[in-house]
Scaffold this active site. Structure first.
Site, short mmCIF file in Angstrom:
data_model
loop_
_atom_site.label_atom_id
_atom_site.label_comp_id
_atom_site.label_asym_id
_atom_site.label_seq_id
_atom_site.Cartn_x
_atom_site.Cartn_y
_atom_site.Cartn_z
N TYR A 67 0.76 -1.22 0.11
CA TYR A 67 0.06 0.14 -0.05
C TYR A 67 0.86 1.20 0.18
CZ TYR A 67 -4.52 -2.09 1.13
OH TYR A 67 -5.87 -2.67 1.14
N LYS B 268 3.45 -15.18 3.63
CA LYS B 268 3.75 -16.09 2.44
C LYS B 268 5.21 -16.31 2.13
CE LYS B 268 2.08 -18.16 -1.46
NZ LYS B 268 1.15 -19.27 -1.64
N ASP C 104 -2.63 -18.33 1.90
CA ASP C 104 -3.54 -19.11 1.07
C ASP C 104 -4.50 -20.30 2.06
OD1 ASP C 104 -1.07 -20.31 1.37
OD2 ASP C 104 -1.43 -21.10 -0.90
N ASP D 43 -6.07 -6.72 4.60
CA ASP D 43 -7.04 -6.10 4.12
C ASP D 43 -8.17 -7.32 3.53
OD1 ASP D 43 -8.82 -4.28 2.89
OD2 ASP D 43 -7.74 -4.77 0.87
N ASP E 115 -12.09 -8.78 5.61
CA ASP E 115 -13.07 -8.95 4.82
C ASP E 115 -13.96 -10.28 5.22
OD1 ASP E 115 -12.93 -6.48 4.19
OD2 ASP E 115 -14.03 -6.74 2.10
C1 IPM Z 1 -10.19 -0.99 4.54
C2 IPM Z 1 -10.41 -0.43 3.09
C3 IPM Z 1 -9.38 0.29 2.61
C4 IPM Z 1 -8.14 -0.48 2.50
C5 IPM Z 1 -9.60 1.24 1.16
C6 IPM Z 1 -10.71 2.11 1.32
C7 IPM Z 1 -8.31 1.84 0.96
O1 IPM Z 1 -10.63 -1.50 1.80
O2 IPM Z 1 -10.25 -0.32 5.43
O3 IPM Z 1 -10.01 -2.40 4.56
O4 IPM Z 1 -7.78 -1.06 1.48
O5 IPM Z 1 -7.42 -0.55 3.45
MG MG Z 2 -10.59 -3.73 3.06
#
Ligand code: IPM
Ligand code: MG
Length: 356
Positions: free
Chosen positions: A142, A191, A223, A247, A251
């Site tokens: 990032y 990884k 993975d 990230d 999710d």
């Molecule tokens: C998160 C989001 C952000 C990230 C985006 C909006 C830049 O997906 O906070 O997880 O990738 O960190």
């Molecule tokens: Mg995210």
């Protein structure tokens, strides 16, 4: 106590959910005799519209001067055609970098009243889901160099993933200290069979582990981890991982609890000031319709009280009010179940406030 909170309402459902969280904070302030002062800090698409940039200097200043920051969500299709350096998300990344928020904590906990919303098989869910993802937030790909250039007659893009030892060490400490307050198990995800950054990650995390002999450390490839999170999430207590893996896995982790709208997160650096937000996005499809679930943001406000302001009783009060509201069968659309009462964003906020 008196605290100044920078408020980033952001885009989409951001303003609606943050308004409800502020209402809950006001109820807590009244009950416990605190004064919370809110200062607006425009960021994201709305800031691009008003100021031409996703994070104006004045907003950054407001956040750096506040005791903490509460954020709704940023982004939306309206700004998809912005050049990559001026996208709403850039504002968030710049803010994380400028506030030096290197550790991002995202709990994945299944609320017992919402187990019917869990997408996993009942026998897997029955073993429980209660772990925390600690994501490194201001390093890795990032924040590495990004470039796109013409090479041999075609476009070639490069994103560099880099980690220095100190960047790994400081977030590893956060994970081990968190595990000491939980079930004392850290799973470090990398990884290392492919990446140099991961081999360094593994070595540094193992070194830090020696300072925490009461905590068990396991290493897992990313993975495999993606698979294990759905195969048997009960094996995890604290996960620690680099920025991009975190990230993605956070999710996945939130979705298996069945309620992405319910999950808060904190981002912190060295001091007590943090950035608190729900982990879901700006949901432009339901923006302005009083349909959003404000609970993730309300629980983010509770996290702010607990971790930045050392107000544990106040945070407990908010979390208990959320639990009681769910027990009473009050639901927003994303967590609606048969036999429950469907309410909108404002009504959910009011129900929780009434239980403070
Ligand atoms: C998160 C989001 C952000 C990230 C985006 C909006 C830049 O997906 O906070 O997880 O990738 O960190
Ligand atoms: Mg995210």
């Amino acid at each position: 106590m008196e605290k100044t909170i920078a408020i980033i309402k952001g885009d989409g459902i951001g303003p609606e959910i943050v308004t409800e969280a502020m209402g809950v904070l006001d109820a807590v302030a009244a009950k416990f005799g605190h004064t919370f002062t809110y200062v607006d800090a425009p960021m994201g698409g709305c800031a691009i519209d008003a100021f031409g940039v996703p994070l104006p200097d004045s907003s950054l200043e407001t956040c750096l001067n506040a005791d903490s920051v509460l954020l709704g969500a940023v982004g939306g299709p309206k700004w998809d055609s912005q050049p990559s350096a001026n996208r709403p998300e850039r504002g968030l990344l710049k803010l994380r970098g400028a506030m030096k928020l290197y550790s991002n904590v995202r709990p994945a906990r299944m609320f017992s009243d919402l187990s019917a919303s869990c997408p996993l098989r009942a026998d897997i869910a029955a073993k429980g889901i209660d772990f925390v993802v600690v994501r490194e937030l201001i390093g890795g790909v990032y924040f590495g160099e990004h470039s796109t250039a013409e090479v041999d007659g075609e476009q070639k893009a490069t994103d560099i993933m880099a980690y220095a030892e100190h960047e790994i060490r400081r977030v590893a400490h956060v994970a081990f200290q968190m595990a000491q307050k939980r079930r004392r198990r850290v799973t470090s995800i990398d990884k290392a069979n492919v990446l140099d950054t991961s081999r360094l990650w593994r070595r540094v995390v193992s070194e830090v582990a020696e300072e925490y002999p009461d905590v068990e450390l396991l290493h897992m490839y990313v993975d495999n981890a993606a698979m294990q999170i759905v195969r048997d999430p009960s094996q995890f207590d604290v996960i620690v991982t680099e920025n991009l893996f975190g990230d993605i896995l956070s999710d996945e982790a939130s979705q298996i609890t069945g309620s992405i709208g319910m999950i808060p997160s904190s981002s912190m650096g060295e001091g007590t000031r943090g950035l608190y937000e729900p982990i879901h996005g700006s949901a432009p499809d339901i923006a302005g319709q009083n349909k959003a679930n404000p609970i993730g943001t309300i629980l983010a406000a509770a996290m702010m009280l607990r971790y930045s302001f050392d107000m544990a009783a106040e945070a407990d009060t908010i979390e208990a009010a959320v639990d009681q509201t769910l027990k009473a069968g009050i639901r927003c659309g994303d967590i609606m179940q048969a036999g429950c009462t469907l309410v909108g964003c404002r009504e959910m906020g009011a129900e929780i406030r009434s239980r403070i």
